[in-house]
Design a protein around this motif. Structure first.
Motif: not given
Length: 103
Positions: A34-40, A59-79
């Motif tokens: 359902l979700g993932i936290d900063v510690h994976r 782990k994050i499925d690298p093919d599941s997000g829309y374009e830059n979802t991980t870089q623009d949103y997920t990684n910002l939340a982790f930061a």
């Protein structure tokens, strides 16, 4: 400091961001989460009773997000120390998902 897409470390330390995005997360055993936290660590809903548990080594499925979802949103939340929740799982609208949030 203002948050910056190019420098997620610039985010204020007293703010924790959680995001709900179209992205898939799974355990190393291939179980959808359902979700993932900063510690994976990931949050998995038990398919039998709807209870959720926190599992390590997610782990994050690298093919599941829309374009830059991980870089623009997920990684910002982790930061910020936050996490990310899968809109794909939340959209299921089944009893197990509902119970995981209401019990």
């Amino acid at each position: 400091l203002q948050p910056s897409r190019s420098d997620p470390e610039a985010v204020r330390s007293d703010i924790v961001l959680n995001v709900v995005v179209m992205e898939n997360y799974e355990t190393t055993d291939g179980i959808q989460a359902l979700g993932i936290d900063v510690h994976r660590h990931c949050f998995v809903i038990n398919q039998t009773d709807g209870e959720w548990s926190r599992e390590s080594a997610c782990k994050i499925d690298p093919d599941s997000g829309y374009e830059n979802t991980t870089q623009d949103y997920t990684n910002l939340a982790f930061a910020t120390g936050g996490g990310a929740w899968s809109l794909n799982i939340l959209r299921r609208n089944d009893d197990r998902t509902t119970r995981a949030f209401t019990d």
